[in-house]
Scaffold this active site. Structure first.
Site, PDB file in Angstrom:
ATOM      1  N   GLU A 155     -43.879 -14.695  -3.923  1.00  0.00           N
ATOM      2  CA  GLU A 155     -42.513 -14.881  -4.427  1.00  0.00           C
ATOM      3  C   GLU A 155     -41.821 -13.596  -4.880  1.00  0.00           C
ATOM      4  O   GLU A 155     -41.284 -13.524  -5.983  1.00  0.00           O
ATOM      5  CB  GLU A 155     -42.514 -15.903  -5.585  1.00  0.00           C
ATOM      6  CG  GLU A 155     -43.075 -17.254  -5.178  1.00  0.00           C
ATOM      7  CD  GLU A 155     -43.051 -18.294  -6.302  1.00  0.00           C
ATOM      8  OE1 GLU A 155     -42.697 -17.937  -7.446  1.00  0.00           O
ATOM      9  OE2 GLU A 155     -43.369 -19.458  -6.026  1.00  0.00           O
ATOM     10  N   ASN A 179     -46.637 -14.835   0.520  1.00  0.00           N
ATOM     11  CA  ASN A 179     -46.373 -16.265   0.323  1.00  0.00           C
ATOM     12  C   ASN A 179     -45.058 -16.458  -0.435  1.00  0.00           C
ATOM     13  O   ASN A 179     -44.790 -15.740  -1.404  1.00  0.00           O
ATOM     14  CB  ASN A 179     -47.537 -16.851  -0.503  1.00  0.00           C
ATOM     15  CG  ASN A 179     -47.548 -18.358  -0.579  1.00  0.00           C
ATOM     16  OD1 ASN A 179     -47.533 -19.029   0.445  1.00  0.00           O
ATOM     17  ND2 ASN A 179     -47.601 -18.906  -1.789  1.00  0.00           N
ATOM     18  N   HIS A 231     -42.276 -26.742  -0.552  1.00  0.00           N
ATOM     19  CA  HIS A 231     -42.037 -27.760  -1.581  1.00  0.00           C
ATOM     20  C   HIS A 231     -40.694 -28.408  -1.250  1.00  0.00           C
ATOM     21  O   HIS A 231     -39.640 -27.786  -1.406  1.00  0.00           O
ATOM     22  CB  HIS A 231     -41.958 -27.117  -2.970  1.00  0.00           C
ATOM     23  CG  HIS A 231     -43.247 -26.488  -3.405  1.00  0.00           C
ATOM     24  ND1 HIS A 231     -44.370 -27.237  -3.691  1.00  0.00           N
ATOM     25  CD2 HIS A 231     -43.610 -25.203  -3.617  1.00  0.00           C
ATOM     26  CE1 HIS A 231     -45.361 -26.427  -4.059  1.00  0.00           C
ATOM     27  NE2 HIS A 231     -44.924 -25.191  -4.017  1.00  0.00           N
ATOM     28  N   GLU A 288     -48.335 -24.881   0.351  1.00  0.00           N
ATOM     29  CA  GLU A 288     -48.201 -25.660  -0.896  1.00  0.00           C
ATOM     30  C   GLU A 288     -47.396 -26.924  -0.636  1.00  0.00           C
ATOM     31  O   GLU A 288     -46.556 -27.327  -1.450  1.00  0.00           O
ATOM     32  CB  GLU A 288     -47.529 -24.818  -1.992  1.00  0.00           C
ATOM     33  CG  GLU A 288     -48.244 -23.524  -2.272  1.00  0.00           C
ATOM     34  CD  GLU A 288     -47.638 -22.698  -3.407  1.00  0.00           C
ATOM     35  OE1 GLU A 288     -46.812 -23.235  -4.171  1.00  0.00           O
ATOM     36  OE2 GLU A 288     -48.000 -21.517  -3.522  1.00  0.00           O
ATOM     37  N   ASP A 323     -45.598 -30.245  -0.423  1.00  0.00           N
ATOM     38  CA  ASP A 323     -45.389 -31.551  -1.056  1.00  0.00           C
ATOM     39  C   ASP A 323     -43.955 -31.973  -0.767  1.00  0.00           C
ATOM     40  O   ASP A 323     -43.081 -31.134  -0.572  1.00  0.00           O
ATOM     41  CB  ASP A 323     -45.737 -31.592  -2.554  1.00  0.00           C
ATOM     42  CG  ASP A 323     -45.094 -30.519  -3.417  1.00  0.00           C
ATOM     43  OD1 ASP A 323     -44.150 -29.847  -2.948  1.00  0.00           O
ATOM     44  OD2 ASP A 323     -45.532 -30.363  -4.575  1.00  0.00           O
TER      45      ASP A 323
HETATM   46  C1  XIL Z   1     -47.762 -24.346 -10.092  1.00  0.00           C
HETATM   47  C2  XIL Z   1     -48.889 -25.267 -10.513  1.00  0.00           C
HETATM   48  O1  XIL Z   1     -48.935 -26.352  -9.631  1.00  0.00           O
HETATM   49  C3  XIL Z   1     -48.681 -25.753 -11.923  1.00  0.00           C
HETATM   50  O2  XIL Z   1     -49.833 -26.459 -12.378  1.00  0.00           O
HETATM   51  C4  XIL Z   1     -48.405 -24.571 -12.853  1.00  0.00           C
HETATM   52  O3  XIL Z   1     -48.087 -25.056 -14.149  1.00  0.00           O
HETATM   53  C5  XIL Z   1     -47.276 -23.718 -12.333  1.00  0.00           C
HETATM   54  O4  XIL Z   1     -47.589 -23.303 -11.017  1.00  0.00           O
HETATM   55  N1  XIL Z   1     -45.385 -21.773  -6.396  1.00  0.00           N
HETATM   56  C6  XIL Z   1     -46.676 -21.330  -6.463  1.00  0.00           C
HETATM   57  C7  XIL Z   1     -47.699 -22.090  -7.222  1.00  0.00           C
HETATM   58  O5  XIL Z   1     -47.024 -20.331  -5.797  1.00  0.00           O
HETATM   59  O6  XIL Z   1     -48.651 -21.270  -7.825  1.00  0.00           O
HETATM   60  C8  XIL Z   1     -47.048 -22.966  -8.264  1.00  0.00           C
HETATM   61  O7  XIL Z   1     -48.073 -23.771  -8.843  1.00  0.00           O
HETATM   62  C9  XIL Z   1     -45.950 -23.801  -7.652  1.00  0.00           C
HETATM   63  C10 XIL Z   1     -44.877 -22.938  -7.082  1.00  0.00           C
END
Ligand code: XIL
Length: 433
Positions: free
Chosen positions: A146, A189, A225, A254, A256
């Site tokens: 990020e 990422n 996401h 990641e 969802d």
């Molecule tokens: C999130 C986790 O799922 C949570 O449990 C934590 O509180 C915050 O981080 N981008 C990412 C992940 O790269 O590491 C993040 O994970 C979600 C967004």
């Protein structure tokens, strides 16, 4: 003749393997992994571990490898929870994604307090120590996470690294990472980079520049996401492909998707198809095992519900991967359930269970609903109930014709007398034929 066939059949059968029945096995048949983000503190919950172990063949520690977790105090490394996940995975033949080395978030305060030269030393030391600890155990590392801003600017995000070390911090992090574990794939990422847009263009330009100048980078992770404000982009596959064309692997890291039912399922299908459509898309990781522990739990974004039942989205993913269990591989009938409380009074509530057929039409279905004593089910509708001896377990079957078309839904309802206990019923998984 039989023995001839059996002998000949060894290779013939291997070439026409039966459709796989789990996400990991189905993805493996497509030359890919299917992973989940995992939290060490849930591994002791039996259905959590068994769902993980049965369905997935890669894990990403959800928080346990982040800077604040492994080096909360400078030069004092704590690997306990991350090691627990890695050994759980390794003893079961699962791959591990490393997440993440350099990120502005979940960063201990001491890092932000360092002056530039010291920060550079601390960043390189962190990368080196953590990667050497896990050397040989991690298939891909999110080296930098990020680093770009949202929106149209294409600019870098402000962080201690960006602000004090300048644009070169990303290159430095990747060079340090390559030296620390030359066998690990090194990924950049990010999120909101899933379609073609200003932010993904900025990442694209970074990767193109790295490849042109020989800066080590092997893969780009697309967090993915999604929700109604940020749906699966129409050019998702094309975007993955343009990165792959730069000579890097791409991974969905990641995933969802907030939502429910067939809408959610069809979005998941689109994501899986996008990855399968890009030969360098090497795997998919969903950001959690169950909705129960999702970081966005209220959006029910994952493949297993709070009770570890397979959702319609699960069947859609398995079908898209060419597996069976939802009828997608020519297999049998299946169904999924969802539950909601539709009315609530002081003495009673009404519940509704929706039954959704999988990838094939079903002719009948069965769902068990268990209430907690002293609760009692007083009325039901749109179904034919039968009861166990305790009177707490109601097995519901269709009222008359139980046919449900592929992907379509039907529902039944009931009233629960609370008798002082307002808790939700436990809704078992659905079976269909
Ligand atoms: C999130 C986790 O799922 C949570 O449990 C934590 O509180 C915050 O981080 N981008 C990412 C992940 O790269 O590491 C993040 O994970 C979600 C967004």
């Amino acid at each position: 003749m039989a023995s001839l066939l059996a002998a000949a059949g060894v290779t013939a059968l291997a070439g026409t393997a039966e459709a796989a029945g789990t996400l990991g096995a189905a993805a493996a048949e497509k030359g890919r992994y299917f992973g989940a983000a995992v939290a060490a503190n849930h591994l002791g919950e039996a259905p959590y571990a068994s769902t993980l172990n049965t369905e997935f063949n890669s894990v990403t520690p959800e928080n346990e490898m982040k800077w604040d977790a492994v080096e909360g105090t400078r030069n004092s490394f704590t690997y306990g929870a991350a090691d627990q996940i890695v050994s759980h995975a390794q003893s079961r033949g699962m791959k591990v994604r490393g997440h993440t080395l350099v990120w502005h978030s979940q960063l201990p305060g001491w890092v932000g307090g360092l002056a530039a030269a010291d920060l550079r030393t601390a960043m390189n030391n962190h990368i080196t120590q953590v990667m050497q600890h896990y050397k040989g155990k991690i298939h891909s590392w999110d080296v930098v996470n990020e680093a770009f801003q949202d929106g149209s600017s294409g600019a870098r995000r402000s962080s201690p690294f960006q602000d004090k070390l300048g644009n070169g911090f990303i290159e430095e992090a990747f060079r340090t990472a390559r030296a620390a574990d030359p066998a690990a794939k090194l990924c950049y990422n990010d999120y909101n980079t899933d379609g073609v847009n200003a932010k993904s263009n900025a990442v694209y330009n970074l990767v193109r520049d790295f490849k042109a100048r020989g800066v080590p980078i092997d893969c780009v992770g697309f967090q993915s996401h999604f929700n109604s404000a940020s749906p699966v982009p129409g050019d998702y596959r094309a975007n993955l492909q343009r990165f792959a064309d730069l000579g890097v692997d791409v991974q969905i890291t990641e995933l969802d998707i907030e939502g429910s039912g067939t809408a959610q399922a069809s979005s998941y299908t689109n994501v899986v198809n996008a990855c399968l459509g890009v030969s360098r898309c090497t795997g998919i990781t969903v950001w959690g095992v169950t909705d129960k522990y999702s970081w966005r739990a209220s959006g029910t974004p994952l493949l297993f519900d709070n009770n570890y039942n397979k959702k319609a989205a699960y069947n859609a993913v398995l079908t898209a991967l060419g597996g069976t269990g939802s009828g997608g591989g020519g297999g049998g009938a299946s169904c999924t359930v969802s539950y909601s409380r539709t009315d609530d009074w002081s003495d009673r509530y009404n519940g509704r269970v929706t039954v959704t057929a999988g990838g094939s039409a079903i002719s009948t279905w069965t769902v068990a609903v268990t209430v907690t004593s002293p609760q009692k089910v007083s009325t039901t509708w749109n179904g034919t109930p039968s009861w166990d001896s305790s009177g707490n377990v109601m097995t519901m079957r269709p009222n008359g014709n139980g046919s449900v078309a592929a992907g379509a839904s039907t529902s039944f309802g009931f009233t629960v007398m609370k008798n002082g206990n307002s808790s939700a019923p436990s809704v078992g998984s659905c079976s269909a034929s």
